[in-house]
Design a protein around this motif. Structure first.
Motif, PDB file in Angstrom:
ATOM      1  N   ALA A  97       0.833  -1.209   0.000  1.00 58.11           N
ATOM      2  CA  ALA A  97       0.000   0.000   0.000  1.00 58.11           C
ATOM      3  C   ALA A  97       0.869   1.260   0.000  1.00 58.11           C
ATOM      4  CB  ALA A  97      -0.930  -0.007   1.212  1.00 58.11           C
ATOM      5  N   ILE A  98       1.959   1.226   0.768  1.00 58.88           N
ATOM      6  CA  ILE A  98       2.878   2.373   0.771  1.00 58.88           C
ATOM      7  C   ILE A  98       3.512   2.530  -0.615  1.00 58.88           C
ATOM      8  CG2 ILE A  98       5.009   3.324   1.769  1.00 58.88           C
ATOM      9  CD1 ILE A  98       2.594   3.497   3.666  1.00 58.88           C
ATOM     10  N   GLY A  99       3.794   1.402  -1.271  1.00 62.99           N
ATOM     11  CA  GLY A  99       4.313   1.454  -2.643  1.00 62.99           C
ATOM     12  C   GLY A  99       3.366   2.190  -3.585  1.00 62.99           C
ATOM     13  N   PHE A 100       2.068   1.916  -3.457  1.00 61.59           N
ATOM     14  CA  PHE A 100       1.077   2.645  -4.269  1.00 61.59           C
ATOM     15  C   PHE A 100       1.072   4.129  -3.911  1.00 61.59           C
ATOM     16  CE2 PHE A 100      -1.122  -1.613  -4.611  1.00 61.59           C
ATOM     17  CZ  PHE A 100      -1.049  -1.717  -5.991  1.00 61.59           C
ATOM     18  N   ALA A 101       1.132   4.428  -2.606  1.00 65.41           N
ATOM     19  CA  ALA A 101       1.070   5.830  -2.159  1.00 65.41           C
ATOM     20  C   ALA A 101       2.291   6.623  -2.639  1.00 65.41           C
ATOM     21  CB  ALA A 101       0.959   5.879  -0.637  1.00 65.41           C
ATOM     22  N   ILE A 106      -0.546   6.449   8.756  1.00 60.42           N
ATOM     23  CA  ILE A 106      -0.119   7.497   7.820  1.00 60.42           C
ATOM     24  C   ILE A 106      -0.948   7.412   6.540  1.00 60.42           C
ATOM     25  CG2 ILE A 106       1.789   8.210   6.299  1.00 60.42           C
ATOM     26  CD1 ILE A 106       3.697   7.435   8.651  1.00 60.42           C
ATOM     27  N   LEU A 107      -1.115   6.195   6.046  1.00 61.79           N
ATOM     28  CA  LEU A 107      -1.894   6.013   4.816  1.00 61.79           C
ATOM     29  C   LEU A 107      -3.323   6.534   4.994  1.00 61.79           C
ATOM     30  CD1 LEU A 107      -1.395   4.408   1.991  1.00 61.79           C
ATOM     31  CD2 LEU A 107      -3.159   2.958   2.941  1.00 61.79           C
ATOM     32  N   GLN A 108      -3.922   6.221   6.146  1.00 60.89           N
ATOM     33  CA  GLN A 108      -5.294   6.678   6.384  1.00 60.89           C
ATOM     34  C   GLN A 108      -5.337   8.196   6.540  1.00 60.89           C
ATOM     35  OE1 GLN A 108      -7.690   3.977   8.558  1.00 60.89           O
ATOM     36  NE2 GLN A 108      -9.059   5.540   9.378  1.00 60.89           N
ATOM     37  N   ARG A 109      -4.295   8.761   7.123  1.00 59.81           N
ATOM     38  CA  ARG A 109      -4.243  10.218   7.297  1.00 59.81           C
ATOM     39  C   ARG A 109      -4.182  10.933   5.929  1.00 59.81           C
ATOM     40  NH1 ARG A 109      -3.229  14.057  11.441  1.00 59.81           N
ATOM     41  NH2 ARG A 109      -4.581  12.621  12.571  1.00 59.81           N
ATOM     42  N   VAL A 110      -3.396  10.391   5.000  1.00 64.03           N
ATOM     43  CA  VAL A 110      -3.212  11.100   3.719  1.00 64.03           C
ATOM     44  C   VAL A 110      -4.303  10.773   2.696  1.00 64.03           C
ATOM     45  CG1 VAL A 110      -0.719  11.392   4.002  1.00 64.03           C
ATOM     46  CG2 VAL A 110      -1.580   9.406   2.749  1.00 64.03           C
ATOM     47  N   THR A 111      -4.982   9.634   2.854  1.00 64.97           N
ATOM     48  CA  THR A 111      -5.990   9.245   1.844  1.00 64.97           C
ATOM     49  C   THR A 111      -7.425   9.372   2.345  1.00 64.97           C
ATOM     50  OG1 THR A 111      -6.045   6.910   2.518  1.00 64.97           O
ATOM     51  CG2 THR A 111      -4.382   7.551   0.858  1.00 64.97           C
ATOM     52  N   GLY A 112      -7.601   9.386   3.666  1.00 64.19           N
ATOM     53  CA  GLY A 112      -8.959   9.357   4.208  1.00 64.19           C
ATOM     54  C   GLY A 112      -9.608   7.990   4.104  1.00 64.19           C
ATOM     55  N   GLN A 113      -8.844   6.998   3.691  1.00 59.99           N
ATOM     56  CA  GLN A 113      -9.359   5.628   3.562  1.00 59.99           C
ATOM     57  C   GLN A 113      -8.569   4.690   4.462  1.00 59.99           C
ATOM     58  OE1 GLN A 113      -8.704   5.369  -0.833  1.00 59.99           O
ATOM     59  NE2 GLN A 113     -10.836   4.683  -0.866  1.00 59.99           N
ATOM     60  N   THR A 114      -9.214   3.610   4.881  1.00 54.34           N
ATOM     61  CA  THR A 114      -8.454   2.576   5.583  1.00 54.34           C
ATOM     62  C   THR A 114      -7.529   1.887   4.577  1.00 54.34           C
ATOM     63  OG1 THR A 114     -10.042   0.810   5.159  1.00 54.34           O
ATOM     64  CG2 THR A 114     -10.390   2.115   7.170  1.00 54.34           C
ATOM     65  N   LEU A 115      -6.563   1.199   5.120  1.00 58.72           N
ATOM     66  CA  LEU A 115      -5.637   0.389   4.310  1.00 58.72           C
ATOM     67  C   LEU A 115      -6.418  -0.547   3.378  1.00 58.72           C
ATOM     68  CD1 LEU A 115      -2.621  -0.348   4.106  1.00 58.72           C
ATOM     69  CD2 LEU A 115      -2.894  -1.735   6.166  1.00 58.72           C
ATOM     70  N   LEU A 116      -7.436  -1.223   3.935  1.00 58.07           N
ATOM     71  CA  LEU A 116      -8.230  -2.180   3.161  1.00 58.07           C
ATOM     72  C   LEU A 116      -8.971  -1.471   2.023  1.00 58.07           C
ATOM     73  CD1 LEU A 116      -9.027  -5.186   3.103  1.00 58.07           C
ATOM     74  CD2 LEU A 116     -10.946  -4.629   4.591  1.00 58.07           C
ATOM     75  N   GLU A 117      -9.579  -0.326   2.329  1.00 57.53           N
ATOM     76  CA  GLU A 117     -10.309   0.429   1.299  1.00 57.53           C
ATOM     77  C   GLU A 117      -9.363   0.916   0.202  1.00 57.53           C
ATOM     78  OE1 GLU A 117     -13.789   2.300   4.219  1.00 57.53           O
ATOM     79  OE2 GLU A 117     -11.910   3.385   3.917  1.00 57.53           O
ATOM     80  N   TYR A 118      -8.184   1.350   0.609  1.00 57.96           N
ATOM     81  CA  TYR A 118      -7.201   1.876  -0.344  1.00 57.96           C
ATOM     82  C   TYR A 118      -6.672   0.773  -1.267  1.00 57.96           C
ATOM     83  CZ  TYR A 118      -2.967   4.287  -1.996  1.00 57.96           C
ATOM     84  OH  TYR A 118      -1.975   4.843  -2.775  1.00 57.96           O
ATOM     85  N   LEU A 119      -6.440  -0.424  -0.691  1.00 55.64           N
ATOM     86  CA  LEU A 119      -5.898  -1.534  -1.487  1.00 55.64           C
ATOM     87  C   LEU A 119      -6.948  -2.170  -2.403  1.00 55.64           C
ATOM     88  CD1 LEU A 119      -3.535  -3.412   1.009  1.00 55.64           C
ATOM     89  CD2 LEU A 119      -2.865  -2.219  -1.089  1.00 55.64           C
ATOM     90  N   PRO A 154      -9.244  -1.252  -4.817  1.00 54.98           N
ATOM     91  CA  PRO A 154      -9.210  -1.079  -6.281  1.00 54.98           C
ATOM     92  C   PRO A 154      -7.817  -1.234  -6.878  1.00 54.98           C
ATOM     93  CG  PRO A 154      -9.363   1.053  -5.202  1.00 54.98           C
ATOM     94  CD  PRO A 154      -9.454   0.028  -4.122  1.00 54.98           C
ATOM     95  N   ARG A 155      -6.787  -1.035  -6.064  1.00 49.54           N
ATOM     96  CA  ARG A 155      -5.411  -1.028  -6.584  1.00 49.54           C
ATOM     97  C   ARG A 155      -4.795  -2.419  -6.638  1.00 49.54           C
ATOM     98  NH1 ARG A 155      -6.703   3.398  -3.925  1.00 49.54           N
ATOM     99  NH2 ARG A 155      -6.015   5.437  -4.731  1.00 49.54           N
ATOM    100  N   LEU A 156      -5.141  -3.277  -5.658  1.00 46.32           N
ATOM    101  CA  LEU A 156      -4.512  -4.605  -5.561  1.00 46.32           C
ATOM    102  C   LEU A 156      -5.543  -5.728  -5.613  1.00 46.32           C
ATOM    103  CD1 LEU A 156      -1.795  -6.160  -5.029  1.00 46.32           C
ATOM    104  CD2 LEU A 156      -2.438  -6.134  -2.609  1.00 46.32           C
ATOM    105  N   PHE A 157      -6.560  -5.650  -4.770  1.00 47.10           N
ATOM    106  CA  PHE A 157      -7.472  -6.778  -4.630  1.00 47.10           C
ATOM    107  C   PHE A 157      -8.344  -6.984  -5.869  1.00 47.10           C
ATOM    108  CE2 PHE A 157      -7.207  -6.004   0.226  1.00 47.10           C
ATOM    109  CZ  PHE A 157      -6.043  -6.749   0.292  1.00 47.10           C
ATOM    110  N   VAL A 158      -8.886  -5.911  -6.421  1.00 46.79           N
ATOM    111  CA  VAL A 158      -9.730  -6.062  -7.626  1.00 46.79           C
ATOM    112  C   VAL A 158      -8.911  -6.570  -8.814  1.00 46.79           C
ATOM    113  CG1 VAL A 158     -11.136  -4.829  -9.331  1.00 46.79           C
ATOM    114  CG2 VAL A 158     -11.546  -4.468  -6.883  1.00 46.79           C
ATOM    115  N   PRO A 159      -7.744  -5.970  -9.132  1.00 50.03           N
ATOM    116  CA  PRO A 159      -6.975  -6.488 -10.267  1.00 50.03           C
ATOM    117  C   PRO A 159      -6.597  -7.966 -10.128  1.00 50.03           C
ATOM    118  CG  PRO A 159      -6.097  -4.368  -9.579  1.00 50.03           C
ATOM    119  CD  PRO A 159      -7.128  -4.750  -8.561  1.00 50.03           C
ATOM    120  N   LEU A 160      -6.306  -8.416  -8.893  1.00 49.73           N
ATOM    121  CA  LEU A 160      -5.884  -9.799  -8.689  1.00 49.73           C
ATOM    122  C   LEU A 160      -7.063 -10.749  -8.450  1.00 49.73           C
ATOM    123  CD1 LEU A 160      -3.106  -8.451  -8.533  1.00 49.73           C
ATOM    124  CD2 LEU A 160      -2.555  -9.914  -6.588  1.00 49.73           C
ATOM    125  N   GLY A 161      -8.283 -10.209  -8.409  1.00 51.88           N
ATOM    126  CA  GLY A 161      -9.447 -11.078  -8.168  1.00 51.88           C
ATOM    127  C   GLY A 161      -9.481 -11.628  -6.758  1.00 51.88           C
TER     128      GLY A 161
END
Length: 479
Positions: free
Chosen positions: A77-81, A170-183, A185-192
């Protein structure tokens, strides 16, 4: 190297991908003979699943608790951020939470960056997680800053689960999303990957360093994405530069030639044989071997992760050949049968006892105990039993057990959620009953030994593996 071409992993015969069925069979035999407690195994070579098995009643569709294997997803997730320019690795940790800063800010704390969190080089000399959990106001960020930073950040390795929590915060502070919410569309959806869950702290921030629950094949997809340098289904998911950096050694973590002293990356352990791994307590493993173009995934309840890795190095690694091998029909058939018959057998000792009729439906009031259990009762009906555990809170859990076989229940036993439990009962002696509770979305198995006296019982509880004690003081119950 071929890349995986769909949301689901493709299957292939081991020999077609240059590994013999005999070697995989010998690995399975070795982990069983050494009682290494595996729940599942998946072996991928050249982008194909060449072998997979679940020890029944564990099964492929169920999620499994990952413990610290979660950390590698947090790092991702930090890699995406970083890619999205939301943060840089040299950003000060304090800069995200000025309102939580302690009254005195030391130079070491001031100098701590996201990079130091990732590499477990925060400068702490004790894992901060204990302090976080004990914070009475549930403010884990503030608690993290309260722990002295005794060494210069970047100079000292200390495995520090609180550091990974801070990445999630930190991720939640900068995105307003939890780690799970942030990951998602970026990781979980692409990998199914579907149905992932993640524990949160009292203030709603995902725990980061533990708490992710996904199925074995989902872990396999994650490992394969890393092996493929961030490409999935011919699409770039994660930059290759990030993957190379995250899986390289950034700090030394000990001496010796074992897998705990090869160095540490960004929430990935370095391995022998040019590999790296995502690693969780009790044998939740995702081992990536770039030189062999292979990924090995396990879920388990093991006290010897090094023993599990040694079995990989001894049996699987030397068997990985550069070209396809001739098919071995007999060996293939043996492996298929071996994988089909993997199981954790319920104990079957003495089939029955004359005590069943006497204690059927009776309720025992339990002495004060650390589990807040108030009463215990058991009823028998042919080859089934039902145990009712009532808690001091007034809530009760009913667990169904089979006589020498597993029955499924959903009950609140280990944590606040409903646990999926496969349970069985057997008699050790006429006056001694044994109940086995297997939590099949976790590594845990609880054995309850019940000794029956005239108007009392003695209840003993034992865990197979646990972060704390595995055996507990006996509890007296009175009719």
């Amino acid at each position: 190297m071929e890349t995986t071409s769909s949301l689901q992993l493709s299957r292939s015969l081991p020999e077609e991908q240059g590994i013999s069925s005999t070697a995989i069979s010998s690995f399975i035999s070795a982990v069983e003979e050494q009682n290494l407690g595996l729940h599942s195994i998946m072996l991928l070579r050249h982008g194909y699943v060449v072998s997979e098995g679940w020890w029944a009643p564990y099964r492929s569709v169920l999620p499994h608790m990952l413990f610290s294997l979660s950390k590698s997803f947090t790092s991702t997730a930090i890699g995406f951020a970083v890619t999205e320019k939301l943060v840089t690795l040299d950003d000060s940790v304090l800069s995200f939470f000025p309102e939580e800063a302690p009254s005195t800010i030391t130079e070491n704390l001031s100098n701590m960056t996201i990079r130091h969190l990732l590499m477990m080089g925060t400068g702490h000399v004790v894992d901060t997680m204990d302090t976080l959990r004990k914070s009475t106001d549930g403010n884990w960020v503030k608690a993290f800053f309260s722990v002295p930073v005794e060494k210069q950040p970047g100079t000292h390795f200390l495995y520090n689960t609180g550091a990974t929590y801070m990445l999630a915060a930190i991720l939640q502070r900068v995105t307003g999303q939890t780690l799970l919410e942030y990951l998602e569309p970026r990781l979980f959806v692409p990998l199914g990957i579907h149905g992932a869950t993640w524990e949160s702290c009292p203030r709603g921030i995902n725990t980061g360093g533990f708490g992710l629950n996904i199925a074995t094949e989902d872990i396999a997809k994650f490992g394969q994405l890393y092996l493929q340098k961030g490409i999935w289904n011919n699409q770039r998911v994660l930059p290759e530069k990030w993957i190379n950096e995250a899986t390289s050694k950034h700090i030394s973590n000990g001496e010796g030639d074992h897998d705990w002293a090869m160095g540490y990356g960004y929430q990935f352990w370095q391995c022998q044989h040019g590999g790296y791994r995502a690693d969780g307590a009790f044998g939740q493993l995702c081992v990536v071997l770039p030189e062999q173009d292979a990924v090995i995934i396990t879920t388990a309840a093991s006290d010897s992760i090094q023993g599990m890795l040694n079995a990989v190095w001894e049996h699987l690694l030397p068997a990985m050949k550069p070209a396809p091998l001739p098919l071995e029909p007999a060996a293939s058939a043996h492996l298929v049968e071996q994988l089909k018959n993997l199981s954790i057998h319920p104990p079957q000792l003495q089939p029955s006892s004359s005590q069943e009729e006497r204690i059927n439906g009776l309720t025992y009031k339990l002495d004060d105990n650390q589990f807040a259990l108030d009463t215990f009762s058991i009823s028998f009906n042919n080859n089934e039993a039902a145990v009712t555990l009532q808690f001091k809170t007034g809530e009760d859990s009913v667990i169904c057990l089979g006589r020498g076989e597993w029955l499924e229940s959903f009950a609140q036993v280990i944590d606040a959620s409903l646990n999926r439990i496969m349970s069985s009962f057997t008699w050790v002696a006429d006056d001694q009953l044994q109940l086995t509770l297997l939590f099949i979305e976790m590594p845990f198995c609880i054995t309850l030994e019940i000794i029956l006296l005239e108007n009392q019982l003695i209840l003993k509880q034992k865990f197979n593996v646990n972060m704390g004690p595995t055996e507990f003081p006996e509890i007296i119950g009175r009719l």
